[in-house]
Design an enzyme around this catalytic site. Structure first.
Site, short mmCIF file in Angstrom:
data_model
loop_
_atom_site.label_atom_id
_atom_site.label_comp_id
_atom_site.label_asym_id
_atom_site.label_seq_id
_atom_site.Cartn_x
_atom_site.Cartn_y
_atom_site.Cartn_z
N LYS A 28 -0.71 32.51 3.26
CA LYS A 28 -1.90 32.03 3.98
C LYS A 28 -2.97 31.64 2.96
CE LYS A 28 -4.56 33.18 8.13
NZ LYS A 28 -4.75 34.15 9.21
N GLU A 75 -3.19 43.16 23.76
CA GLU A 75 -4.35 43.51 24.58
C GLU A 75 -4.00 44.45 25.72
OE1 GLU A 75 -5.06 39.61 22.54
OE2 GLU A 75 -3.43 40.40 23.80
N ARG A 95 -6.23 38.90 29.08
CA ARG A 95 -4.80 39.19 28.91
C ARG A 95 -4.45 40.62 29.33
NH1 ARG A 95 -2.34 36.77 23.58
NH2 ARG A 95 -0.86 35.97 25.11
#
Length: 625
Positions: free
Chosen positions: A280, A366, A394
């Site tokens: 990344k 979540e 969610r």
């Protein structure tokens, strides 16, 4: 070739690896320079430059379907599909979306902003293809962080059962937004460090395939031996046991390895997962060395130093609220903090570092975060769950079934409540009031400033039952903390009273300032206005509403949420049910999805402005005479 000249990815078919290396460097330089001006998800995209180029060279988009999980890593895909010229408008009002967008390009076949959805969608597309006897490739690209989400695991389970052909690209960079956590993350770590066996298996298959006539038979026989050996040496068996062929790990920055891996899927008529290792932020020092997730997504920055631009001198709302909870936690050992993969975004790193035994980053999960909070509460703890409004959606069933129904003591810190700006329609926190209002035991608050927020946090941590504190993106006002009267559940505050009031504005949070500015202007027109701070969105101040009902004073509710199911509609229903004849109107976000742009421009589009409030109040007063 200039990037602006690219119309579609077909030109990549003629490019060799060296030419792709040059193009990758050019794309990286462009992204670093462009995002320095507009901001964006720079870290995620710098990590997938070679991967995206390799995929577009091997497959034929849009005939073959790419599904980018979350979608924030699709900038290179956008460049290769003819949208380079629009990057100056990235994430801006009426500009290029920061996520795949079907209305932008035929190459964008799946829209996302939340994680872990690509595999379920890919299976749906694959089944539609198979039912119609069509022939094209389905290629979901999912990160290792997103793969820890329950929805992704549910989809993997089904994909392995259905055996539909697709090639899953697992982009493993050890990060989601913040560093990944959990047993799945640890498993991927073991696979990364135990790649020698996979390389042996991969090369052996290729060698056996080359033996004329008997090659495939030998390969099938050898598979049984190799797969038995795999139980002893590598965790890739997790996918194999699900019925998904595993290839990897593959260097995601090496075109030869990527091409070889993709070619190996050609003759396999079923689901395949290619485990790709990427870095990344690759190619830009500040993003590549980011250990906490700052460079996942951010605003404009200085390329040379990595310094972000336009930062306010005051604390962010996230930092203020989290620090207040932390101070309480130092005095109360029952207080614990949870977050679904957002310790950096919700500014919980101080809590995480200083009270690690009472801090839980559950990953992109979540539903689990909400029910774990419920379990903690049921066992006598005081859980504080910091969660973005858009992500709380969610876990709605868990809020209803596991927290509100048994009336458990969970404190929800609903971060990024209201319009959030550049991330657009998938991230605006405008629905939580509507979906929390019907819950019988839920209490919902939103402060006008940090002084009131402090009082609300004190109240919430002493409260028995589910309670939510909404707070916006952005920074606190920087007020000197002074004493105020303690807040009382369900009691609103008359901020600016008027004895001979012509109308009343009821608002909360940031839009209260809009109401106060409108009052000053209306006073000049001879209209006496009373402004009410509805700091408890639920329960409402029934006594105050009855008082207004008896005087038939026009009521205007101003709120930065979706109008359907908001406080305004609740007040309208309340007045009608109690046979009050007041004129009641609401200024809120209309029943549409709001795209990206600066919050100020989006508020203007929604009509939540001082000018519109003045106009509506004037009309209400005239019609009431």
């Amino acid at each position: 070739m200039r990037l602006e000249e690219i119309e579609n990815p077909s030109f990549l078919k003629e490019k060799n690896d060296d030419e792709l290396e040059e193009l990758a460097q050019k794309i990286r330089e462009f992204l670093i320079e462009s995002c320095a001006e507009t901001g964006g998800h720079i870290g995620a995209n710098l990590g997938v430059v070679e991967l995206t180029l390799a995929l577009h060279r091997f497959y034929n988009s849009p005939e073959d379907k790419f599904l980018f999980d979350v979608g924030h890593q699709a900038y290179i895909h956008k460049i290769l599909t003819g949208r380079t010229k629009d990057f100056k408008t990235l994430r801006q009002y009426k500009g290029l979306s920061g996520f795949p967008k079907m209305s932008e390009s035929e190459h964008d076949v799946w829209e996302a902003g939340h994680s872990s959805t690509s595999l379920s969608a890919a299976l749906g597309m694959a089944k539609a293809r198979d039912i119609r006897n069509e022939d094209y490739n389905i290629v979901p690209i999912i990160g290792d962080g997103a793969l820890t989400g329950g929805m992704a695991l549910e989809a993997l389970n089904h994909i392995g059962s259905e055996k539909s052909k697709m090639t899953i690209i697992l982009n493993d960079n050890e990060m989601s937004i913040a560093p990944n956590v959990g047993a799945m993350h640890n498993m991927f770590g073991r696979i990364r460090t135990n790649s020698s066996y996979n390389k042996f298996k991969y090369d052996a298959e290729e060698l056996l395939e080359r033996i004329p006539s008997v090659g495939p038979s030998l390969r099938d026989l050898a598979d049984k031996v190799k797969d038995s050996l795999k139980y002893l040496v590598v965790d890739g068996v997790f996918f194999e046991e699900l019925g998904i062929k595993y290839i990897g790990p593959v260097d995601g920055h090496n075109f030869k390895e990527l091409q070889k891996a993709l070619e190996s899927t050609n003759n396999y008529d079923g689901p395949v997962i290619i485990h790709v290792i990427t870095k990344k932020g690759k190619g830009y020092y500040h993003a590549e060395t980011d250990a906490i997730g700052k460079w996942h997504g951010l605003g404009p920055y200085k390329i040379e130093t990595g310094e972000t631009l336009g930062s306010s001198g005051t604390e962010s709302w996230s930092e203020y609220v989290s620090n207040e909870v932390f101070e309480h936690a130092l005095k109360d050992e029952k207080i614990v903090a949870l977050t679904p993969a957002m310790p950096v975004g919700s500014k919980l790193t101080k809590f995480q570092n200083e009270l690690p035994e009472r801090f839980f980053d559950v990953g992109i999960a979540e539903q689990h975060a909400v029910t774990m909070s419920a379990g903690l509460a049921a066992a006598g703890m005081k859980p504080y769950l910091a969660i973005y409004s858009t992500f709380l959606q969610r876990g709605y069933d868990q809020v209803l079934h596991d927290v509100d129904r048994p009336n458990l003591n969970v404190f929800f810190g609903i971060d990024r409540s209201g319009l959030v700006g550049a991330d657009g329609e998938t991230h605006h926190g405008i629905f939580d009031v509507s979906f929390l209002m019907p819950l019988p035991n839920m209490t919902i608050m939103m402060p006008r400033d940090e002084i009131e927020a402090k009082l609300m946090i004190n109240f919430a941590l002493d409260y028995d039952g589910p309670i939510a504190l909404r707070y916006p993106r952005g920074n606190v006002k920087g007020l000197q903390i002074t004493e105020r009267q303690p807040i009382v559940k369900g009691k609103w505050e008359i901020v600016d009273a008027s004895k001979e009031k012509d109308a009343v504005i009821i608002s909360y949070g940031p839009t209260l300032d809009v109401a106060l500015e409108a009052k000053e202007i209306l006073n000049k027109f001879g209209i006496e206005l009373e402004v009410v701070n509805a700091r408890f969105i639920k329960p409402v101040d029934a006594d105050l509403l009855k008082e207004y009902g008896q005087s038939k004073t026009p009521l205007l509710i101003v709120e930065e949420v979706i109008e359907t199911g908001g406080l305004g509609q609740y007040v309208q229903s309340y007045m009608l049910e109690n046979d009050f004849l007041n004129s009641v109107k609401t200024i809120a976000i209309p029943d549409v999805y709001i795209e990206q742009g600066s919050v100020d421009k989006l508020l203007i589009e929604a009509g939540i402005t001082v000018e519109n409030v003045v106009k509506v109040v004037q009309n209400m007063v005239e019609n009431n005479d």
